[in-house]
Motif scaffolding. Structure first.
Motif, short mmCIF file in Angstrom:
data_model
loop_
_atom_site.label_atom_id
_atom_site.label_comp_id
_atom_site.label_asym_id
_atom_site.label_seq_id
_atom_site.Cartn_x
_atom_site.Cartn_y
_atom_site.Cartn_z
N SER A 238 0.83 -1.21 0.00
CA SER A 238 0.00 0.00 0.00
C SER A 238 0.87 1.26 0.00
O SER A 238 0.51 2.25 -0.62
CB SER A 238 -0.99 0.01 1.17
OG SER A 238 -0.33 -0.34 2.33
N SER A 239 2.07 1.23 0.66
CA SER A 239 2.92 2.43 0.63
C SER A 239 3.49 2.64 -0.77
O SER A 239 3.64 3.77 -1.21
CB SER A 239 4.03 2.34 1.67
OG SER A 239 4.89 1.31 1.33
N LYS A 240 3.76 1.54 -1.47
CA LYS A 240 4.25 1.64 -2.85
C LYS A 240 3.18 2.28 -3.73
O LYS A 240 3.44 3.19 -4.52
CB LYS A 240 4.57 0.24 -3.40
CG LYS A 240 6.05 -0.03 -3.48
CD LYS A 240 6.27 -1.31 -4.22
CE LYS A 240 7.64 -1.86 -3.94
NZ LYS A 240 7.74 -3.24 -4.39
N ALA A 241 1.92 1.76 -3.52
CA ALA A 241 0.80 2.26 -4.32
C ALA A 241 0.58 3.74 -4.04
O ALA A 241 0.35 4.54 -4.95
CB ALA A 241 -0.46 1.45 -4.01
N ALA A 242 0.71 4.12 -2.72
CA ALA A 242 0.49 5.52 -2.33
C ALA A 242 1.54 6.43 -2.97
O ALA A 242 1.22 7.48 -3.51
CB ALA A 242 0.55 5.64 -0.81
N SER A 243 2.82 5.98 -2.96
CA SER A 243 3.87 6.81 -3.55
C SER A 243 3.68 6.90 -5.07
O SER A 243 3.96 7.93 -5.68
CB SER A 243 5.25 6.27 -3.20
OG SER A 243 5.42 5.02 -3.80
N GLY A 244 3.14 5.83 -5.68
CA GLY A 244 2.87 5.82 -7.12
C GLY A 244 1.83 6.86 -7.48
O GLY A 244 2.00 7.66 -8.41
N SER A 245 0.71 6.86 -6.66
CA SER A 245 -0.39 7.78 -6.97
C SER A 245 0.03 9.22 -6.69
O SER A 245 -0.38 10.15 -7.36
CB SER A 245 -1.64 7.40 -6.18
OG SER A 245 -1.37 7.56 -4.81
N LYS A 246 0.96 9.39 -5.67
CA LYS A 246 1.45 10.74 -5.33
C LYS A 246 2.25 11.31 -6.51
O LYS A 246 2.04 12.44 -6.94
CB LYS A 246 2.36 10.63 -4.10
CG LYS A 246 2.43 11.91 -3.30
CD LYS A 246 3.25 11.64 -2.06
CE LYS A 246 3.77 12.94 -1.50
NZ LYS A 246 4.74 12.67 -0.46
N SER A 247 3.13 10.45 -7.06
CA SER A 247 3.94 10.94 -8.18
C SER A 247 3.08 11.21 -9.41
O SER A 247 3.32 12.14 -10.17
CB SER A 247 5.05 9.95 -8.52
OG SER A 247 4.48 8.74 -8.92
N ALA A 248 1.98 10.40 -9.56
CA ALA A 248 1.09 10.60 -10.70
C ALA A 248 0.36 11.93 -10.55
O ALA A 248 0.20 12.69 -11.51
CB ALA A 248 0.09 9.45 -10.80
N SER A 249 -0.10 12.22 -9.26
CA SER A 249 -0.85 13.46 -9.05
C SER A 249 0.05 14.69 -9.16
O SER A 249 -0.39 15.76 -9.49
CB SER A 249 -1.55 13.42 -7.69
OG SER A 249 -0.57 13.37 -6.70
#
Ligand SMILES: NC(=O)c1ccc[n+]([C@@H]2O[C@H](COP(=O)([O-])OP(=O)(O)OC[C@H]3O[C@@H](n4cnc5c(N)ncnc54)[C@H](OP(=O)(O)O)[C@@H]3O)[C@@H](O)[C@H]2O)c1
Length: 451
Positions: free
Chosen positions: A418-429
């Motif tokens: 979930s932290s990987k997914a969160a950092s992924g969505s952060k970089s996307a946003s």
């Protein structure tokens, strides 16, 4: 050469033989050493048995007396299964088995990982064995694994929280045989199945079994005892609490008597007798008599790695002293092949394939037990019940620990994902620009656009 010299001595007198008085001075000492060496070497096995196609399981077959027994049985064609604490991929174990296969000319030597200091490891192996359909052939079990703490103030405790000497020398054998018992009973009636357990003459001096104290003697105080049955109390911590990995540690249980080794051997002998009675009481569906016999063997004091560790007290000074006094040990202790003789006798002598079992062998002959409680049914029953309780309590606790560790690992993995997914969505946003990996389609396209 000696004949002309003797002739010269007779015809011209003793003084005509060079150095004769020096030889005569040392000859009696040399003879004495040869006689002592022969005496301490013990009896030799004179029995033979066809071992081809026989399946033999051996604990402690990687060192000392056990290794000699394995060599002899494998040389005679037996299929040997070594129960070792190392995994099958251990490089030293692979080398050992390869050497053994070469030196005995027998390819049927295998290893299975069974760490006797882990009840879970024993159960995993034994249940796999008995789950096999059709039941696997089993002709012999030889128990040679042992551990002796060289320093009573630094005792080892197993992953199950039990004193290592008690677990490896006694409880593990009880556990293994209890689970394998159905596999022994399904062997055809004509099959001569032998269970050979090695003991030590120290059992004679062992203190009387005190069942009210045995739990506290064998399980360090911070552990729940089998009688208290509070097995899950310690484990009911929140899953997030970090717990150290279970591994054997060195602790001192103030209640453990120095003679626990002797006590574990005495207990093994009491259990051997009870187990024989348990096997004999089984009514086979085909109405045939039981075909499994338990034999206890005292191999005698031998120069094995275990004895060396014990004699040197596990210290470097002890080792130095041992090396300096080595000639004495060479003289009075048997070599491992000599120590193996009584075990080979128990494995191959024809008369042990008949009768009710429960014999004791020393120096290749049957001897009586030196302690009366070994054949006492009441003591046997009490010890059996206590052992079952200890195993049940420790296995329950172990199962809870493993389940919690598994859950913790899953939670950590989940958190990582979930932290990987969160950092992924952060970089996307934050612009949605993905870092370009050299050679990726995106980077190539980027480079193409530039050119
Ligand atoms: N030697 C003597 O003077 C003497 C005298 C009387 C009776 N005995 C009896 O004869 C038998 C053999 O003695 P020995 O001196 O030959 O023994 P040893 O040289 O000390 O060898 C002990 C064996 O037990 C194995 N072992 C130890 N802990 C284990 C564990 N947790 N799981 C699986 N295997 C384990 C060792 O495996 P690793 O190689 O992997 O460590 C090794 O193969 C013992 O029952 C002993 O009590 C010996």
């Amino acid at each position: 050469m000696p004949i002309p010299l003797i002739t010269k001595g007779i015809t011209e007198g003793l003084s005509s033989i060079p150095h004769i008085y020096t030889v005569l001075k040392f000859a009696p000492w040399l003879l004495l050493i040869v006689a002592l060496k022969y005496y301490f070497g013990g009896a030799r096995n004179g029995s033979e048995r066809l071992m081809h196609s026989k399946v033999v399981m051996v604990t402690g077959g990687t060192s000392g007396i056990g290794a000699s027994v394995v060599y002899e049985l494998a040389s005679r064609g037996a299929q040997v299964i070594l129960l070792t604490q190392q995994s099958q991929s251990d490089i030293f174990l692979i080398d050992y088995i390869e050497d053994l296969r070469k030196s005995t000319g027998n390819q049927l030597i295998y290893a299975e990982q069974v760490d006797l200091s882990s009840l879970h490891s024993i159960r995993t192996f034994a249940t796999k064995w008995i789950d096999n359909v059709p039941p696997r052939r089993l002709d012999m079990l030889v128990f040679c694994a042992t551990t002796a703490s060289p320093n009573s103030s630094k005792r080892k405790v197993t992953v199950d929280g039990i004193d290592e000497e008690w677990q490896v020398n006694y409880l593990a054998n009880f556990h293994l045989l209890s689970i394998l018992s159905p596999a022994l009973r399904v062997q055809p009636p004509h099959r001569d199945v032998r269970i050979i357990m090695t003991t030590c003459s120290s059992y004679i001096a062992a203190p009387k079994l005190d069942f009210s104290q045995l739990d506290s003697h064998t399980i360090p105080p911070n552990k729940p005892t089998a009688n208290s049955r509070t097995t899950t109390k310690q484990s009911r911590k929140p899953a997030s609490t970090p717990r150290p990995k279970p591994k054997p540690n060195r602790t001192r249980n103030p209640q453990t008597p120095k003679s626990l080794f002797a006590l574990s051997k005495l207990s093994l002998m009491i259990f051997a007798n009870s187990f024989q009675k348990h096997l004999n009481a089984f009514k086979r569906p085909d109405g045939q008599p039981p075909s499994t016999r338990v034999i206890l063997v005292d191999p005698g004091y031998s120069r094995t790695p275990g004895t060396r560790r014990w004699l040197t007290c596990g210290s470097l000074w002890g080792l130095l002293l041992y090396l300096l006094t080595w000639p004495l040990w060479w003289l009075v202790l048997k070599s491992p092949p000599q120590g193996a003789q009584s075990i080979l006798y128990a494995a191959m002598e024809a008369r042990f394939g008949r009768g009710e079992g429960g014999w004791m062998i020393k120096e290749c002959r049957e001897v009586d037990f030196a302690r009366t409680e070994i054949t006492d049914d009441g003591v046997g029953k009490q010890l059996w019940e206590l052992s079952e309780r200890q195993i049940e309590a420790m296995e329950k606790e172990g199962a809870v620990k493993r389940a919690l560790a598994k859950k913790e690992k899953e939670e950590e993995e989940q958190m990582g994902r979930s932290s990987k997914a969160a950092s992924g969505s952060k970089s996307a946003s934050s612009g949605g620009v993905k870092e370009q990996t050299a050679g990726s389609r995106r980077s190539r396209r980027g480079n193409g656009n530039k050119s």
